[in-house]
Design a protein around this motif. Structure first.
Motif, PDB file in Angstrom:
ATOM      1  N   LEU A  20       0.691  15.474  -4.036  1.00  0.00           N
ATOM      2  CA  LEU A  20       1.646  14.386  -4.204  1.00  0.00           C
ATOM      3  C   LEU A  20       2.110  13.842  -2.862  1.00  0.00           C
ATOM      4  CD1 LEU A  20       3.806  15.731  -7.169  1.00  0.00           C
ATOM      5  CD2 LEU A  20       2.299  13.744  -7.193  1.00  0.00           C
ATOM      6  N   ALA A  21       2.309  14.739  -1.884  1.00  0.00           N
ATOM      7  CA  ALA A  21       2.725  14.310  -0.553  1.00  0.00           C
ATOM      8  C   ALA A  21       1.634  13.476   0.108  1.00  0.00           C
ATOM      9  CB  ALA A  21       3.060  15.519   0.298  1.00  0.00           C
ATOM     10  N   SER A  22       0.389  13.925  -0.056  1.00  0.00           N
ATOM     11  CA  SER A  22      -0.737  13.181   0.505  1.00  0.00           C
ATOM     12  C   SER A  22      -0.879  11.832  -0.169  1.00  0.00           C
ATOM     13  CB  SER A  22      -2.029  13.985   0.333  1.00  0.00           C
ATOM     14  OG  SER A  22      -3.148  13.223   0.736  1.00  0.00           O
ATOM     15  N   GLU A  23      -0.682  11.804  -1.495  1.00  0.00           N
ATOM     16  CA  GLU A  23      -0.791  10.571  -2.257  1.00  0.00           C
ATOM     17  C   GLU A  23       0.289   9.588  -1.841  1.00  0.00           C
ATOM     18  OE1 GLU A  23      -1.210   9.716  -6.941  1.00  0.00           O
ATOM     19  OE2 GLU A  23       0.670  10.603  -6.333  1.00  0.00           O
ATOM     20  N   LYS A  24       1.485  10.098  -1.544  1.00  0.00           N
ATOM     21  CA  LYS A  24       2.604   9.238  -1.204  1.00  0.00           C
ATOM     22  C   LYS A  24       2.338   8.439   0.064  1.00  0.00           C
ATOM     23  CE  LYS A  24       7.641   9.335  -0.766  1.00  0.00           C
ATOM     24  NZ  LYS A  24       8.848  10.191  -0.739  1.00  0.00           N
ATOM     25  N   ILE A  25       1.597   9.034   0.986  1.00  0.00           N
ATOM     26  CA  ILE A  25       1.314   8.368   2.245  1.00  0.00           C
ATOM     27  C   ILE A  25       0.442   7.141   2.031  1.00  0.00           C
ATOM     28  CG2 ILE A  25       0.163   8.624   4.483  1.00  0.00           C
ATOM     29  CD1 ILE A  25       0.977  11.578   4.418  1.00  0.00           C
ATOM     30  N   GLU A  26      -0.525   7.258   1.141  1.00  0.00           N
ATOM     31  CA  GLU A  26      -1.489   6.174   0.972  1.00  0.00           C
ATOM     32  C   GLU A  26      -1.142   5.234  -0.166  1.00  0.00           C
ATOM     33  OE1 GLU A  26      -4.841   8.324  -1.785  1.00  0.00           O
ATOM     34  OE2 GLU A  26      -4.768   8.889   0.325  1.00  0.00           O
ATOM     35  N   ARG A  27      -0.055   5.451  -0.849  1.00  0.00           N
ATOM     36  CA  ARG A  27       0.312   4.637  -2.004  1.00  0.00           C
ATOM     37  C   ARG A  27       1.556   3.816  -1.691  1.00  0.00           C
ATOM     38  NH1 ARG A  27      -2.371   6.486  -6.526  1.00  0.00           N
ATOM     39  NH2 ARG A  27      -0.852   5.612  -7.962  1.00  0.00           N
ATOM     40  N   PRO A  28       1.722   2.692  -2.382  1.00  0.00           N
ATOM     41  CA  PRO A  28       2.889   1.844  -2.123  1.00  0.00           C
ATOM     42  C   PRO A  28       4.147   2.394  -2.787  1.00  0.00           C
ATOM     43  CG  PRO A  28       1.602   0.910  -3.896  1.00  0.00           C
ATOM     44  CD  PRO A  28       0.822   2.100  -3.390  1.00  0.00           C
ATOM     45  N   GLU A  29       5.255   1.832  -2.400  1.00  0.00           N
ATOM     46  CA  GLU A  29       6.528   2.129  -3.042  1.00  0.00           C
ATOM     47  C   GLU A  29       6.851   0.994  -4.000  1.00  0.00           C
ATOM     48  OE1 GLU A  29      11.211   2.578  -1.725  1.00  0.00           O
ATOM     49  OE2 GLU A  29       9.631   3.307  -0.392  1.00  0.00           O
ATOM     50  N   LEU A  30       7.281   1.336  -5.209  1.00  0.00           N
ATOM     51  CA  LEU A  30       7.629   0.326  -6.210  1.00  0.00           C
ATOM     52  C   LEU A  30       9.130   0.304  -6.428  1.00  0.00           C
ATOM     53  CD1 LEU A  30       4.951   0.754  -9.039  1.00  0.00           C
ATOM     54  CD2 LEU A  30       4.823  -0.631  -6.978  1.00  0.00           C
ATOM     55  N   SER A  31       9.684  -0.892  -6.498  1.00  0.00           N
ATOM     56  CA  SER A  31      11.074  -1.058  -6.911  1.00  0.00           C
ATOM     57  C   SER A  31      11.108  -2.229  -7.881  1.00  0.00           C
ATOM     58  CB  SER A  31      11.977  -1.329  -5.708  1.00  0.00           C
ATOM     59  OG  SER A  31      11.513  -2.430  -4.946  1.00  0.00           O
ATOM     60  N   HIS A  32      11.971  -2.154  -8.876  1.00  0.00           N
ATOM     61  CA  HIS A  32      11.963  -3.190  -9.911  1.00  0.00           C
ATOM     62  C   HIS A  32      13.372  -3.488 -10.407  1.00  0.00           C
ATOM     63  CE1 HIS A  32      12.085   0.503 -12.365  1.00  0.00           C
ATOM     64  NE2 HIS A  32      12.664  -0.259 -13.280  1.00  0.00           N
ATOM     65  N   GLY A  33      13.501  -4.634 -11.007  1.00  0.00           N
ATOM     66  CA  GLY A  33      14.748  -5.030 -11.637  1.00  0.00           C
ATOM     67  C   GLY A  33      14.457  -5.983 -12.774  1.00  0.00           C
ATOM     68  N   GLN A  34      15.390  -6.124 -13.692  1.00  0.00           N
ATOM     69  CA  GLN A  34      15.203  -7.047 -14.811  1.00  0.00           C
ATOM     70  C   GLN A  34      16.514  -7.720 -15.156  1.00  0.00           C
ATOM     71  OE1 GLN A  34      14.464  -5.590 -18.794  1.00  0.00           O
ATOM     72  NE2 GLN A  34      15.331  -3.589 -18.337  1.00  0.00           N
ATOM     73  N   LEU A  55      -5.418  15.280 -12.634  1.00  0.00           N
ATOM     74  CA  LEU A  55      -6.855  15.164 -12.434  1.00  0.00           C
ATOM     75  C   LEU A  55      -7.438  16.525 -12.094  1.00  0.00           C
ATOM     76  CD1 LEU A  55      -6.848  11.993 -10.150  1.00  0.00           C
ATOM     77  CD2 LEU A  55      -7.074  12.080 -12.612  1.00  0.00           C
ATOM     78  N   GLY A  56      -8.755  16.581 -12.064  1.00  0.00           N
ATOM     79  CA  GLY A  56      -9.398  17.823 -11.668  1.00  0.00           C
ATOM     80  C   GLY A  56      -9.083  18.188 -10.236  1.00  0.00           C
ATOM     81  N   ASP A  57      -8.806  17.151  -9.408  1.00  0.00           N
ATOM     82  CA  ASP A  57      -8.558  17.416  -8.002  1.00  0.00           C
ATOM     83  C   ASP A  57      -7.116  17.162  -7.605  1.00  0.00           C
ATOM     84  OD1 ASP A  57      -8.663  14.734  -8.441  1.00  0.00           O
ATOM     85  OD2 ASP A  57      -9.977  14.250  -6.755  1.00  0.00           O
ATOM     86  N   GLY A  58      -6.191  17.145  -8.553  1.00  0.00           N
ATOM     87  CA  GLY A  58      -4.783  16.984  -8.215  1.00  0.00           C
ATOM     88  C   GLY A  58      -4.033  16.139  -9.216  1.00  0.00           C
ATOM     89  N   VAL A  59      -3.002  15.441  -8.744  1.00  0.00           N
ATOM     90  CA  VAL A  59      -2.134  14.636  -9.591  1.00  0.00           C
ATOM     91  C   VAL A  59      -2.090  13.220  -9.041  1.00  0.00           C
ATOM     92  CG1 VAL A  59       0.232  14.314 -10.426  1.00  0.00           C
ATOM     93  CG2 VAL A  59      -0.703  16.619 -10.198  1.00  0.00           C
ATOM     94  N   THR A  60      -2.105  12.239  -9.930  1.00  0.00           N
ATOM     95  CA  THR A  60      -1.950  10.845  -9.514  1.00  0.00           C
ATOM     96  C   THR A  60      -0.907  10.187 -10.402  1.00  0.00           C
ATOM     97  OG1 THR A  60      -3.118   8.791  -9.034  1.00  0.00           O
ATOM     98  CG2 THR A  60      -3.753   9.947 -11.037  1.00  0.00           C
ATOM     99  N   THR A  61      -0.309   9.137  -9.904  1.00  0.00           N
ATOM    100  CA  THR A  61       0.753   8.460 -10.649  1.00  0.00           C
ATOM    101  C   THR A  61       0.413   6.983 -10.836  1.00  0.00           C
ATOM    102  OG1 THR A  61       1.994   7.947  -8.631  1.00  0.00           O
ATOM    103  CG2 THR A  61       2.518  10.012  -9.739  1.00  0.00           C
ATOM    104  N   TYR A  62       1.028   6.392 -11.864  1.00  0.00           N
ATOM    105  CA  TYR A  62       0.895   4.964 -12.113  1.00  0.00           C
ATOM    106  C   TYR A  62       2.181   4.484 -12.771  1.00  0.00           C
ATOM    107  CZ  TYR A  62      -0.093   6.449 -16.916  1.00  0.00           C
ATOM    108  OH  TYR A  62      -0.015   7.027 -18.162  1.00  0.00           O
ATOM    109  N   SER A  63       2.391   3.174 -12.809  1.00  0.00           N
ATOM    110  CA  SER A  63       3.591   2.602 -13.414  1.00  0.00           C
ATOM    111  C   SER A  63       3.199   1.513 -14.400  1.00  0.00           C
ATOM    112  CB  SER A  63       4.510   2.015 -12.332  1.00  0.00           C
ATOM    113  OG  SER A  63       4.959   3.032 -11.449  1.00  0.00           O
TER     114      SER A  63
END
Length: 430
Positions: A20-34, A55-63
């Protein structure tokens, strides 16, 4: 200190945290409002951030972000909000890596939309809903839409990109032709004496949209097959605006982005709704979701105000990607860093085209599962999605994927090959 031959074991929890720490480096930050102003109480939203896949090789996230603009009641909008995401995820094979999962999304979205519509119509309720549905995985944004709500992207570099399609009969000649060839009728409201008023509508029912979820009283040539666009943002990110027609009937995309520039998402959504109400007042439910996609721990740069552009140039804003590079996008050195890259776009209403066996990762889909509702089909009972296709040179009827008999009935109704709704309309076409 370990002696020779000894091995240090690492707990699974530590490995997952590292992933998750490794993924955080290469992934964007999301913020939202409605924000929203209600007139009929038929607009609903779905906001789900940090959904996890193991996943077989770790954890990934999506929104996931969804906007459901109901009509003729709220039942279809509520049902779609509660069931669409699960139906989409249920159409994606297990054990896919990240690239394969992203590539599978467009097909899964088609299956999920059609299944949601089919299941809701079995409840014999006559309401309907537009849907604009967004899945963000890393820097990849996938949007599926039916109806006239819209999703628009402004990249950090200042370009405006339309990620959804309008399915209004007034503005879409191709959809008008599809409906009439399937057995529907298109025309304006006749007030008597030959006087016609208002927008073009589909009869029976009088719906001014060509695609939606629900609306069983209009006939099944009003289809739930979504337009899907998938793009990859540059590492500079961008801002998404998802709004119902209450916003877009009053303001353009350029005005929407300009009026909230520099504001955080919550304030931006409120400002867009306020701007729309100032123009036309509260004539319809008016809902807006704003999502900022930014590099980690960096404020979103103020985009350069885009030049006004006509509809014909939006295609040129995207860099087309060759099929051979679908899983190598991060490794290709020739791609400029500040370009929104188009990965996928398709708007056909034909299930034979949208569920084509040549689709990416098709070999990973189970052969004896219905491509729409995912029920198990016994060998010999499945019906090829290409059955009855006129284009027999390219599409062979013995090729998969396959449909169960119930989903085949749904497909034929959408194509005008059998009476639908109350049975009053049938094209009689082959």
């Amino acid at each position: 200190m370990l002696s020779k031959g000894e091995h240090q074991t690492v707990p699974l929890s530590v490995l997952l945290k590292r992933e998750l720490a490794s993924e955080k480096i290469e992934r964007p930050e999301l913020s939202h409002g409605q924000a929203s102003q209600s007139k009929k109480g038929e607009d609903f939203t779905l906001l789900k951030t940090e959904c996890q896949r193991v996943l077989g090789d770790g954890v990934t996230t999506y929104s996931v972000f969804g906007l459901f603009d109901g009509h003729n009641g709220s039942a279809a909008a509520i049902y779609s909000k509660e069931n669409l995401l699960n139906n989409v995820l249920g159409a994606i094979p297990a054990d896919l890596n990240r690239d394969e999962w992203v590539a599978a999304l467009p097909r899964a979205l088609v299956a999920g939309f059609v299944k949601t519509d089919k299941d809701f119509q079995e409840r014999a309720q006559t309401s309907g809903t537009t849907v604009t549905f967004v899945i963000i995985e890393g820097w990849v944004v996938t949007v599926a839409s039916v109806g006239d709500s819209r999703c628009v992207l402004e990249s950090a570099e200042g370009g405006i990109h339309y990620l959804s399609a309008d399915h209004r009969l007034d503005t879409n000649e191709e959809e008008r032709e599809r409906i009439t060839s399937s057995g529907g009728e298109v025309g304006r409201l006749n007030t008597g004496g030959g006087t016609e008023i208002g927008p073009l509508r589909c009869w029976p029912g009088g719906l001014c949209l060509s695609r939606s979820i629900g609306d069983m009283d209009v006939g099944e040539f009003i289809v739930p097959v979504p337009y899907v666009k998938q793009v990859k943002l540059s590492s500079a990110g961008g801002r998404l605006i998802l709004s119902s027609d209450g916003v877009w009937d009053a303001v353009s995309a350029e005005v929407a982005f300009d009026c909230c520039r520099g504001m955080p998402p919550d304030a931006a959504a409120s400002q867009i709704v306020k701007e729309a109400l100032q123009v036309k007042g509260l004539r319809d439910d008016t809902t807006c979701i704003v999502v900022d996609i930014t590099p980690q721990e960096k404020p979103m740069p103020a985009p350069i105000p885009p030049k006004k552009q006509g509809k014909g140039v939006f295609k040129s804003m995207f860099r087309k990607k060759s099929p051979e590079s679908s899983s190598q996008v991060e490794k290709e050195e020739f791609i400029e860093p500040d370009v929104v890259e188009e990965l996928f776009e398709e708007g056909s209403a034909s299930l034979a085209e949208r569920l084509d066996s040549k689709y990416p990762v098709c070999n990973m889909f189970k052969l004896f599962m219905c491509a729409v509702c995912q029920v198990e089909i016994k060998p010999g009972e499945g019906i090829s999605v290409h059955a009855g296709s006129k284009n027999t040179k390219k599409l062979r009827p013995w090729d998969g994927p396959f449909l169960c008999s119930s989903c085949q009935d749904k497909k034929e109704a959408m194509e005008g090959k059998r009476p639908s709704g109350d049975g009053r309309y049938s094209s009689g076409s082959d």
